[in-house]
Write an enzyme that holds these catalytic residues in place. Structure first.
Site: not given
Length: 605
Positions: A268, A383, A512
């Protein structure tokens, strides 16, 4: 270093002796955290073929590691919370009786470090000496773990000095589970088969035992094992919060600073938000942490947060100069890369890095790769491990031992519909309710027949709560009673991932998102226009600054609407979710759900 020069802490010396007798390493080495020690361990791994030095002109001080293809991520189904009773582990954790689990693991640990060195790593979660910090000691037979822990935590002699002769520490035992016979050498990355992997937590004893994996969160025991699973139990008992949250500082054009934490499930954009470059003039975001926040009430009754880590352990694929330029600058030097691709000129590459794939690479499994190979060059969970101090936007107070005062807590997930761009809870308990229902829609990325369903992930802590999820949610409710309500952070639910009926993103996201942060800052300062809706306070359509943004008024109205029909379906879905947690779910949360349903039924939009 030898133990006697390093510490006089009897509990620590006794424990190291006892574990060494069980694991039988060839030698014991106490880590001092020095540069010289780090270089020596790196050289050891380069010489053995485990580490590949990268081009010093392109990536000074950087190394690439490739793990075994069976050892590439956290293993949730081999992760155990071995509390004394099953009830304490709750419905969302894997439980094994601690007596039984210890017996099983002792058999595995017997002689497991033969042919290897046992490294003793004293480490501090949080700045050394901070009243919020905690000390751990990890014993490991993996030099890879040592060099990563040196970046991710503060390690070495200074930690032992802070521990003193009778200080307390969390004992963390780790082995890759691959003993060597005399004269035998590793053939690549050492680990044990999946059925022998155990990542075990003994919450009452504050102890961690990990066996069989050398990778990431399974082996760097300061991270999820200590900083979340064990620390969440400490936090419950001691009246604080150990959370899976980023921490950032926002400065407005007048120079006023606001500190915010944010809980988001994986995929996310947590690291991207923590290192955001605002698109609105005069605003600045700086990073304090990208993954974990420890929060306690200060003397003034406000909630203060520290980042217990000292580095970033970020997912490489998808990180680019477009998605996260600050992360790209952070990983230019002194960084460990794991399971990404190697270019012919000694640099790294991964999918989503923003450049075309080269004609030839060595992929994450060490094989030749071309754009026609039809496989991913980097593992999706590849990673980077990089020092936080190298981040160009690290906030000046990121190591302040007192922490920073939190004004807003964000929660969010990936939801193509229902959840608006941003809404604010009515009060603390309503905010805890929002945290208990958050999550992401299951996408095709997860191997599942549940695509389109919501995977609920309370406060993004589902894999990391060290005790019963119901007690955890009750603890959040309890925290709201410990101070004047006006001093509590305000709680906001954000959703950058709304789509229209054609599947097109309604909101551009990335930088944004600063426009939403601006409204949140205005709200915590008693400004910012809002309208009361059944689900919480929502910005009026003109409250979000859309200057210079290509988003239509219709799209903004869609982003900031309450769809009654979708929300009533959401209520039914939440009921099922709550039932799965059983009888112990706090009554207050059921009451919140019933009140929401009532408000929705009376709502005419």
């Amino acid at each position: 270093m030898t133990s006697t020069n390093m510490t006089k802490n009897k509990k620590l010396l006794d424990w190291v002796k006892e574990m060494a007798e069980m694991c039988q390493p060839d030698e014991i080495y106490w880590c001092d955290g020095s540069e010289e020690e780090n270089e020596r361990l790196i050289k050891l791994m380069v010489d053995s073929g485990l580490a590949t030095p990268l081009n010093p002109e392109k990536r000074p001080g950087c190394y690439l590691f490739r793990s075994d293809p069976s050892d590439v991520a956290r293993v949730e189904d081999r992760t155990f919370i071995a509390s004394k009773t099953k009830e304490d582990a709750g419905p969302t954790n894997n439980w094994i009786d601690p007596v039984e689990l210890k017996a099983t693991m002792k058999e595995l640990y017997k002689g497991c470090m033969k042919g290897r060195t046992m490294y003793v790593i004293p480490f501090s979660m949080g700045p050394i000496g901070s009243p919020i910090s905690k000390i751990g000691v990890e014993l490991t037979d993996s030099p890879y773990v040592v060099v990563n822990m040196r970046i991710m935590t503060r390690i070495g002699k200074a930690v032992l000095d802070q521990l003193g002769e009778d200080g307390d520490f969390v004992p963390c035992l780790h082995s890759v589970g691959a003993p060597l016979k005399e004269g035998e050498k590793d053939k690549g990355w050492p680990c044990a088969p999946i059925e022998k992997k155990y990542i075990s937590h003994f919450p009452e004893e504050r102890t961690i035992w990990s066996y069989g994996s050398g990778y990431g969160g399974n082996a760097l025991l300061g991270k999820k094992c200590f900083a979340l699973r064990i620390a969440s139990v400490m936090a419950r008992d001691e009246g604080w919060l150990a959370e899976h949250m980023l921490i950032l500082r926002i400065t407005d054009p007048e120079g006023n600073k606001t500190y915010v934490t944010g809980a988001f499930p994986s995929a996310c954009g947590k690291t991207n938000l923590a290192m955001l470059i605002p698109t609105i003039p005069g605003w600045k975001v700086e990073t304090i942490g990208d993954d974990i926040a420890w929060m306690r009430f200060g003397k003034d009754g406000r909630l203060y947060a520290i980042n217990p880590e000292a580095g970033f352990f970020g997912v490489a694929p998808g990180t680019s100069m477009d998605s996260n330029p600050n992360a790209m600058h952070t990983i230019k030097k002194n960084t460990i890369f794991t399971n990404v691709a190697l270019t012919d000129d000694g640099d790294v590459w991964w999918e989503g890095i923003g450049t075309e794939p080269p004609a030839h690479l060595i992929d994450w499994q060490g094989k030749d790769w071309t754009p026609d190979s039809g496989t991913l060059a980097a593992h999706p969970n590849g990673r980077f491990t990089a020092p936080a101090s190298q981040c160009p936007v690290i906030a000046p107070e990121w190591e302040d031992p007192e922490g920073v005062p939190i004004s807003a807590i964000l929660i969010g997930g990936r939801r193509p519909n229902t959840i608006p761009l941003v809404h604010e809870s009515f009060d603390w308990n309503h905010g805890v309710f929002m945290g208990s229902i958050m999550g992401s829609e299951i996408t095709a990325a997860a191997i599942s027949n549940k695509i389109g369903q919501v995977r609920r992930d309370p406060f993004a802590m589902l894999p990391f709560i060290g005790y019963n999820v119901n007690d955890y949610l009750q603890h959040w409710l309890n925290m709201g009673t410990k101070t004047d309500p006006s001093k509590l952070p305000k709680i906001f639910y954000v959703n950058w991932f709304r789509k229209d009926s054609n599947g097109k993103w309604l909101w551009p996201g990335y930088g944004e998102n600063s426009r939403v942060l601006k409204w949140i800052v205005e709200r915590v300062n008693g400004k910012g226009k809002a309208v009361k809706t059944p689900i919480g306070y929502m910005p009026t359509v003109d409250a979000i600054d859309t200057t210079g943004l290509d988003v239509s008024k219709e799209d903004m109205e869609e982003l900031l609407s309450v769809n009654k029909e979708q929300w009533l379906q959401e209520v039914e879905s939440i009921k099922e979710h709550y039932k799965s947690y059983g009888e112990k779910l706090p009554k207050e949360l059921w009451a919140q759900l019933e009140a929401l349903e009532q408000r929705l039924k009376e709502y005419n939009g």
